[in-house]
Scaffold this active site. Structure first.
Site, PDB file in Angstrom:
ATOM      1  N   GLU A 164       0.837  -1.209   0.000  1.00 12.39           N
ATOM      2  CA  GLU A 164       0.000   0.000   0.000  1.00 12.39           C
ATOM      3  C   GLU A 164       0.865   1.249   0.000  1.00 12.39           C
ATOM      4  OE1 GLU A 164      -1.166   3.347   2.373  1.00 12.39           O
ATOM      5  OE2 GLU A 164      -0.717   1.561   3.561  1.00 12.39           O
TER       6      GLU A 164
ATOM      7  N   ASP B 179       0.580   3.804  -3.198  1.00 11.94           N
ATOM      8  CA  ASP B 179       0.234   5.213  -2.996  1.00 11.94           C
ATOM      9  C   ASP B 179       1.117   6.118  -3.851  1.00 11.94           C
ATOM     10  OD1 ASP B 179      -0.717   7.638  -1.331  1.00 11.94           O
ATOM     11  OD2 ASP B 179       1.438   7.607  -0.963  1.00 11.94           O
TER      12      ASP B 179
ATOM     13  N   GLU C 142      -4.588   0.829  -3.224  1.00  5.79           N
ATOM     14  CA  GLU C 142      -3.185   1.196  -3.367  1.00  5.79           C
ATOM     15  C   GLU C 142      -2.291  -0.034  -3.313  1.00  5.79           C
ATOM     16  OE1 GLU C 142      -3.316   5.673  -1.376  1.00  5.79           O
ATOM     17  OE2 GLU C 142      -3.045   3.915  -0.097  1.00  5.79           O
TER      18      GLU C 142
END
Length: 1467
Positions: free
Chosen positions: A1176, A1180, A1274
């Site tokens: 994640e 991102d 993400e």
């Protein structure tokens, strides 16, 4: 950390002199390490002041610090203030609420280096030593307050262990202070020897001035007060609170009933039934509040908003926005019971007080006996302390004493207890927290009130026994039994006047308590003789091998102590011990990110004498490094220490702990290294405005270069300077202008000076009439010259201009062929150049103007000319015997503004396509200029040519000097052009793009370089690498400041000259290819990111990596990612659960385990498995860059602020959650093992499915879906990126396809967030008295969750409560904007605000050319103050004004530079 002095301290006589016995101890302390054993109140701290003053004068103490250690937080303030009052030294203090972050090594070092004395709690100093922020050999004096704690595993003893590891000659002097150096009365000599060996000091007492000591430390009268045992039954309420509440004790209510019941009965036995119920009422009420708060926090489908209807008349409130909480029935019943009993235990005061009179019949015999003692000793000046053991006893007793009828009006009471452990509990176990601790501020308030005699009685736990500076008390009562000699001596020391009384309360028949007290009394003189009568006691030379003491509990086994190790990191000297290992693991786990639905990660210990340690699975470690098996030990506690020690050693080898034995980059603080471990230089001394020498081509030398200027393919003039300029071409006014270097030449020595002077005069004249309109006074660094057909300097034309700079009245040679190319100047309008269009032989000055002509207001042209040109100092020259000439004014062009070739289409059409008016002038009043048409046109474009040549030269220099790859010059120019140049193509757009590129590059590098660090550590590591401070340091390292372009576009003052401080005598001697410029230091970090953005735009990620490496950024090198990071050749199957997800994504995974990891929430992660947190973190950054590149290309004219605003809407949590649900259905694939989270997601899915992309972008801030939904999107993107071997372009195609619905609705004119909207609106309205105010919807929770908007001290909106504080602020700001703007409301801004007429215009004033307006609001400002709100609002308004104006800046600048105002008037 500035020391502030308490008012009570200030009242001390500053000229206080030491007493004889103090001097005696001080003199002995100079000779060796000592422990001063003196009674409480005898002035031990003042002896330490004498020693501090003496030690700083010693040569051996130079460049060292004095460390004053205390065992409790409250003592830090007291002792620091006392030292600051009595010495001129620099004193700093550190404790839990003041100290720096443990990882902030630089500031710790600075704090010590800039201090003479540091006062701190012992644990903080032990941490500093452990992590090598400071060392023992840099300390000149160690002072231990209440040094009797130096035993076993107390931090004092840990510090002394480090002391003994230091060579003896480098050790500091030690001074200990205590009133009772002996813990064990049965072995006084052994206990004394233990303390002396632990502290490497000798215990001493006063010998020569005992009488003076006794006079100043008198002993109180000691009496025993016996009381009856508590009865079985009381005359009290029936049923009482416990009888009612206990009927609903069930496992459905998260309250620790057994613990509660135990404390209830302890309180009942000690104080009676009313106090027991009082304790129960407040404890259960606080726990219920916490439970309800946790239930509310777990339901996040919509905000919980509290509106006061009276405050918003006529405004609709959506009742459905209220949260419906399902409360267990038993909890509801308990809450109802508390409400029924409220009138007995709580009123509406703050803090709540006992609302009723408490009869002694409701109290225990012990309280009755206490009442008798207080009545006996109470007087108008009375002050006393009651010592108890438990906090709840202190709190209840303090509440009721003033409500007992017999004591009412005479007792003013408060409790004083320790901090407790319940201040930081949140989440699942919050309801079991102890909520009765007292904060430092409250402690200080109570102590101050007691000193000021606002209070006359304290009910205190052991926190008041030692150290705190209380006035001598008339009465001290030991309400609970004594357990050790130290407690007896310390508490008795509070009664130190000759008339004081020390009362020991003992229950009748408890002979053990009475006998223990008598042992203390009888043995004290003997114990004192142990250290008072010794003659030259032996000096301890080393610490004892065993820490056990006879008669003490929890002894350490000698075999365990012998098996202990020390692990020292060679590179730093940081030390790992058995005593620090457990706390280091706890600290590491506390930094692991987790959402409200995930239990706080903690190490798990199992086993007794051989412990197995299991680390949280959220640590990205191999499975064999998550479990450690410790060695066999003789005690359970030692077994836990041993396994923790092994784990920390191994984690240090894996890089989880750095070489300072701190979680690597895992906490906030100023990082000293980037992701590569490269030191980040200190830039705090770099000024805000840099004064630097910038590379510049404009210089003359012994050898000159000829550059030919061509227009539309025709050579028209030459540009001579000492530097070979890069070839260039610009398109302007529909004309293609080129510059090329043809040859190099040298003038003959005999004629060099004369020719250079002629070129100087010629060029200055051309600049004056064509560009600046004013003379050039400084020596030039370039010449524009006429050319012969062979492109040599036409000195004949130069000479004519120099000889007749203002032209000639001779018109004899002018023919019709000279029309439209001959320059003339009207002698009545000196300096205004015109182009001859026609000679009107049919008109003279005496002719009559035709109707409609501008001259028709006069009877003749002569009359018109005379009126127009006559001045006070001169008459108009109007010949009447010559024809009139028709001419057109040529505007000056003092601007270097040009557009790169790829930007021509959007600006060139607006410029200069104007039908300039023609005028009539008498021929006899005009001079014919000697400048040819081609040369004049060259002068017209000269500012643009010079500017373009400068830009190309610097781009060329920065590329070759810094080793950059072949990036397009246009992009390099844009990347190095600062906003101060007043162009719309400065580096801010590229900087915004480069920010996203750098974020991704450092993320990929950190992820792969540190595979065992969790998301929190990686995040801080990345922050260290991309921070402005790091970029500034790297920019200075490579000398980037030499290549930035900061000059403005206008040239009303000719810039290309020798500097005012340069060599005016011989500017041709040598070429100085640099010029002094000033610009903000933040421009350097912007340029770093802009250059990275330019590289990415030109050559993708691969080129960005090469540039980032050349600039010194932490990108891992120049090797492309697919070559740098390989993937396993063997594939792994994708589970059937994710088959449809692959189809929706349009991507088939090579490694199915990545997809499983990406979908695994931390609550689901099994032991040894990984959750999605690292992926994640990577995803991102990928999404951020994909979105930014899309916006950058879609909106080529958008400003940096517009791009950032659009990106933030696209990548925020609600937007990504909507995409995750609607586009990919990730809520179906997310692996979760948490009921609350699953419920919250299920409630949000219908809402997210119903939102259109437009709604998501424009109103997404109002929604707060569980973060797991955006996280999993993400992480899926991160998994794709890793699976493609970090192929960004391939991943970007997939990401764009997934988020395209959102991208297509993004615009550059999105509405602002409500907080910014309120601020900008208020700033534009001129109001400077607005602020936000944080409050608690539930005071028992101790967390701000509500926001109010205050305008001119009036609450306009609020408090508004939502699921998080950010959402609360947004809702409050939106509502406030509506209320304040509506004139029909009583609370509209027009009716509240009276400061608008006092406010100056808030739009930024114009600044001088090249100046930079610093709009940065100081970090100390906050929108919770009126000043901070106004400052932030002003900046936001200014930013909006600047961005809005940038789009037309160039046109406005150009029109100003055309100098066309009233040109027909010649003004």
């Amino acid at each position: 950390m500035t020391i502030t002095q308490d008012s009570s301290i200030q009242s001390v006589n500053e000229t206080i002199l030491p007493r004889k016995y103090q001097e005696e101890i001080f003199q002995r302390a100079q000779q060796c390490n000592i422990i001063a054993a003196l009674d409480t109140g005898s002035g031990k701290t003042f002896i330490s002041i004498l020693l501090i003053k003496w030690i700083v004068l010693q040569e051996s103490a130079q460049d060292k610090v004095i460390v004053f250690l205390v065992p409790k937080v409250a003592l830090v303030e007291q002792q620091a203030n006392f030292i600051a009052l009595h010495t001129p030294l620099r004193v700093k203090k550190f404790h839990g609420s003041l100290d720096l972050d443990l990882t902030d090594r630089a500031n710790w070092r600075t704090a010590f280096e800039k201090s003479d004395v540091v006062v701190m709690t012992a644990q903080i100093f032990l941490n500093i030593l452990t992590h090598s922020h400071w060392s023992i050999d840099k300390v000149s004096l160690l002072i231990f307050d209440e040094c009797h704690h130096t035993r076993k595993n107390h931090a004092y003893n840990g510090i002394m262990r480090e002391y003994f590891q230091t060579p003896s000659l480098q050790r500091p002097k030690v001074f200990g202070m205590t009133a009772s150096p002996i813990w064990n009365t049965r072995d006084a000599q052994g206990s004394l020897m233990t303390l002396e060996k632990n502290l490497d000091a000798t215990v001493i007492a006063v010998r020569e001035h005992i009488s003076e000591l006794l006079q100043n430390s008198p002993r109180p009268l000691e009496i025993i007060k016996q009381y009856y045992p508590p009865p079985g039954n009381y005359i009290y309420l029936y049923p009482n609170l416990w009888d009612c509440v206990s009927l609903f004790c069930s496992s459905d209510v998260a309250i620790p009933w057994e613990k509660l019941q135990m404390k209830y009965h302890v309180t009942r036995n000690s104080l009676g039934p009313y106090c027991a119920d009082l304790y129960l009422y407040h404890d259960i009420k606080a726990r219920i509040s916490q439970i309800i708060h946790d239930l509310e926090a777990s339901i996040k489908d919509r905000p919980r908003i509290n509106y006061d209807d009276d405050a918003y008349p006529g405004m609709d409130v959506d009742e459905s926005s209220e949260i419906n909480i399902v409360i267990p029935p038993d909890l509801e019943q308990i809450d109802f019971i508390l409400c029924e009993f409220q009138s007995f235990f709580e009123d509406d005061s703050v803090p709540p007080a006992v609302p009723i009179t408490v009869p002694l019949a409701w109290c225990s015999p012990k309280v009755k006996a206490l009442t008798e003692v207080l009545l006996e000793h109470c007087s108008p000046t009375f002050q006393g302390i009651v010592f108890v053991e438990q906090r709840q006893v202190a709190a209840c007793l303090a509440k009721i004493l003033s409500c007992i009828p017999e004591l009412r009006g005479s007792i003013r009471c408060a409790e004083l207890v320790g901090h407790g452990g319940g201040h930081g509990h949140r989440g699942k176990h919050a309801a079991t927290a102890n909520v009765k601790g007292m904060g430092l501020a409250r402690q200080q308030d109570v102590v101050k009130a007691f000193r000021d005699r606002t209070l006359n009685l304290l009910v205190a736990t052991s926190v008041a026994e030692e150290g705190l500076d209380f006035p001598a008390c008339d009465l001290v009562i030991r309400f609970d039994p004594l357990h050790h000699m130290v407690g007896y001596v310390q508490s008795r020391g509070r009664a130190r006047t000759k008339t004081s009384t020390f009362v020991i309360m003992v229950q009748e028949g408890h002979m053990a308590h009475i006998n223990r007290y008598r042992v203390f009394v009888d043995s004290e003189p003997e114990l004192k003789r142990v250290y008072q009568s010794r003659e030259n006691p032996p000096r301890p030379v080393s610490p004892i091998s065993s820490e056990s003491e006879e008669g003490e509990v929890e002894e350490e086994d000698p075999n365990d102590l012998a098996a202990r190790e020390r692990y020292i990191v060679p590179s730093t000297g940081a030390v790992l011990t058995y005593g620090s290992a457990i706390s280091l693991l706890n600290y590491l786990c506390s930094l692991i990110p987790h959402d409200p639905f995930t239990p706080i990660p903690v190490p798990k210990y199992t086993g007794d004498y051989a412990v197995v340690l299991e680390l949280p699975s959220s640590l990205p470690l191999p499975i064999d490094k998550l479990i450690f098996r410790g060695p066999l030990r003789y005690s359970k506690r030692e077994a836990r220490r041993a396994v923790a020690f092994l784990a920390v050693k191994e984690l240090h080898k894996l890089g989880v702990f750095d070489d300072y034995l701190l979680p690597s980059a895992g906490s906030k603080g100023r990082g000293l290294e980037d992701a590569d471990g490269k030191e980040i230089a200190d830039v705090s001394d770099v000024p805000d405005t840099l004064d630097v020498l910038v590379r510049d081509p404009w210089a003359l030398g012994s050898r000159l270069r000829m550059h030919v200027i061509s227009m539309d393919g025709v050579d028209v003039a030459g540009l001579v300077t000492g530097t070979e300029l890069p070839a260039l071409e610009i398109m302007s006014e529909g004309c293609l202008v080129t510059l090329r270097c043809t040859d190099e030449f040298v003038f003959d020595e005999d004629s060099e000076w004369e020719k250079l002077q002629m070129l100087t005069e010629y060029t200055k004249m051309g600049i004056w009439i064509s560009i600046t309109g004013r003379p050039v006074t400084l020596p030039l660094t370039c010449f524009l010259v006429p050319l012969t057909p062979h492109n040599c300097i036409n000195f004949e034309e130069v000479e004519r201009v120099v000889r007749e700079p203002q032209g000639t009245y001779d018109w004899s040679s002018v023919t019709e062929d000279d029309y439209h190319r001959t320059l003339i100047m009207n002698s009545n309008q000196y300096g205004r150049i015109m182009v001859l269009r026609n000679i009107r032989h049919d008109l003279t000055a005496l002719s009559v103007p035709p109707p409609g002509a501008r001259e028709s207001s006069c009877s003749t042209y002569e009359e018109f000319f005379v009126q127009r040109w006559t001045r006070k100092t001169r008459e108009a020259v109007v010949p009447t015997d010559c024809p009139l000439v028709e001419a057109t004014y040529l505007p000056r062009h003092p601007s270097g503004l040009y557009r790169p070739m790829h930007r021509l289409q959007d600006i060139d059409k607006y410029k200069r396509h104007l039908a300039l008016p023609g005028v009539l002038v008498p021929q006899g009043a005009c001079r014919r200029m000697h400048f040819s048409e081609g040369v004049y046109r060259a002068f017209f474009f000269l500012p643009q040519i010079c500017r373009r040549a400068t830009d190309l030269f610097r781009a060329q220099q920065v590329r070759f000097q810094l080793g950059l790859p072949a990036i397009a010059p246009e992009l390099l120019i844009e990347a190095s052009t600062l906003p101060t140049t007043s162009t719309t193509w400065n580096n801010q757009r590229l900087e915004t793009l480069g920010d996203s590129v750098l974020k991704l590059a450092t993320t990929v590098h950190a992820m792969n370089k540190y595979p065992h660090r969790h998301e929190g550590q990686l995040s801080q590591l990345r922050q260290n690498s991309v921070s402005n401070r790091t970029l500034l340091a790297r920019a200075i390292d490579i000398g980037l400041e030499r290549y930035l372009t900061s000059e403005g576009q206008t040239l009303h003052v000719w810039r290309y000259t020798v500097a005012e401080d340069g060599d005016h005598l011989d500017p041709f001697d040598f070429a100085r290819r640099q010029v002094r410029r000033a610009y903000p230091r933040r421009s350097l970090q912007d340029c770093m990111e802009a250059t990275l953005g330019a590289a990415f735009l030109y050559g993708g990620i691969d080129m960005a990596l090469r540039v980032g490496d050349a600039l010194g950024m932490s990108v891992g090198g120049a090797i492309p990612w697919p070559l740098r990071y390989s993937r396993p050749p063997e594939s792994s199957l994708v589970p059937p659960l994710f088959s449809d997800l692959q189809v929706t994504l349009g991507y088939e995974f090579h490694r199915g385990n990545l997809l499983v990891e990406a979908a695994t929430h931390p609550s689901f992660a099994p032991t040894g498995g990984s959750s999605y947190q690292r992926l994640e973190f990577l995803g991102d950054a990928v999404i951020d860059l994909v979105v930014m590149r899309y916006l950058f290309n879609k909106f080529p004219e958008a400003t940096s602020g517009q791009l950032s605003a659009a990106r933030s809407r696209a990548v925020c949590g609600p937007t990504l959650a909507s995409i995750a649900v609607k586009r990919l259905g990730l809520h179906k694939h997310l692996l979760i093992n948490n009921v609350e989270l699953s419920t919250a997601i299920a409630r949000h899915v219908p809402l997210l499915m119903s939102l259109s992309p437009e709604d998501t972008i424009r109103r997404g801030w109002k929604y707060d879906p569980p973060k797991a939904l955006s996280d999993v999107l993400e992480s899926i993107v991160g998994a794709v990126f890793v699976d493609t071997r970090f192929d960004f372009e391939k991943t970007a195609v997939i990401v764009e396809a997934v988020v395209i619905d959102v991208l297509e609705v993004l615009t550059t004119d999105l509405p602002r967030d409500p907080v910014s909207e309120l601020m900008i609106w208020a700033a534009a309205a001129g109001c400077r008295r607005i602020s936000f105010k944080k409050t608690q919807s539930n005071p028992d929770i101790r967390r701000n969750d509500s926001i109010s908007v205050i305008v001119h001290d009036v609450v306009v909106v609020g408090p508004i409560t939502a699921t998080n504080l950010s959402l609360s602020k947004g809702l409050a700001a939106e509502r406030a904007r509506n209320v304040l703007a509506d004139p029909t409301f009583d609370k509209c801004l027009q009716k509240l605000c009276d400061c608008m007429h006092e406010l100056a215009a808030i739009v930024p004033e114009e600044t001088e050319e090249g100046a930079d307006v610093d709009l940065v609001v100081p970090s100390s400002h906050t929108d919770e103050t009126e000043e901070g709100f106004a400052a932030i609002a002003k900046q936001k308004l200014q930013d909006g004004v600047i961005e809005a104006s940038q789009e037309c800046d160039e046109l406005e600048v150009y029109l100003e530079d055309m100098d066309l105002e009233d040109i027909d008037a010649g003004e």
